[in-house]
Scaffold this active site. Structure first.
Site, PDB file in Angstrom:
ATOM      1  CB  CYS A  35      38.346  12.841   0.804  1.00 50.31           C
ATOM      2  SG  CYS A  35      39.598  11.937   1.710  1.00 50.31           S
ATOM      3  CG  ASP A  37      42.464  11.925  -0.343  1.00 48.55           C
ATOM      4  OD1 ASP A  37      42.046  11.847  -1.514  1.00 48.55           O
ATOM      5  OD2 ASP A  37      42.693  12.999   0.227  1.00 48.55           O
ATOM      6  CB  CYS A  60      44.168  16.406  -0.065  1.00 47.97           C
ATOM      7  SG  CYS A  60      44.418  16.148   1.690  1.00 47.97           S
ATOM      8  CB  CYS A 104      44.413  15.188   5.833  1.00 45.53           C
ATOM      9  SG  CYS A 104      43.083  16.131   5.058  1.00 45.53           S
TER      10      CYS A 104
HETATM   11 FE1  FES Z   1      41.048  13.360   2.237  1.00 47.81          FE
HETATM   12 FE2  FES Z   1      42.822  15.140   2.878  1.00 47.81          FE
HETATM   13  S1  FES Z   1      40.972  15.471   1.818  1.00 47.81           S
HETATM   14  S2  FES Z   1      42.883  13.022   3.283  1.00 47.81           S
END
Ligand code: FES
Length: 126
Positions: A35, A37, A60, A104
């Site tokens: 993702c 992140d 997110c 996450c």
């Molecule tokens: Fe990647 Fe939440 S979508 S940490």
């Protein structure tokens, strides 16, 4: 049923312990390649007690809520206890996360582990 619990929404809207600790003695940064992140944790540890903890999360809403909750769970705790913090415990404290958002909370567990490892390696270097 709402997708996210009240607690997730609360920690997403009003994240606790956001920021940087300038004189942190344990810093960990992790990312999720899928993702994209990124989460960074700063720890200020004295006598093996986590006196202060702050985080910066580029990610997110669930990642922000997870980091916020994770900091609350380890603040004031001994290092040995913080080491045992699992992503499951973070998700449970948030009254759950949707299955596809569990990764996450893994980021929060990993960021704390990484900051604690940094602290331990600095201690050895002293
Ligand atoms: Fe990647 Fe939440 S979508 S940490």
């Amino acid at each position: 049923m709402a997708l996210y619990s009240e607690k997730v929404m609360d920690h997403f809207r009003n994240p606790r312990n956001v920021g940087v600790i300038e004189d942190a003695n344990g810093i960990g940064e992790v990312g999720n390649a899928k993702c994209g992140d990124i989460m960074k944790m700063y720890l200020k540890i004295e006598d093996d007690i986590i006196q202060d903890v702050k985080f910066e999360t580029f990610g997110c809403g669930s990642a922000i809520a997870s980091s916020s909750m994770a900091t609350e769970l380890i603040k004031g705790k001994p290092v040995a206890e913080a080491m045992k913090l699992t992503n499951k415990a973070v998700a449970e404290a948030l009254d759950g996360l949707p299955d596809y958002k569990m990764h996450c909370s893994v980021l929060a567990e990993e960021a704390i582990q990484s900051a604690l490892e940094d602290y331990e390696s600095r201690k050895k270097a002293d």
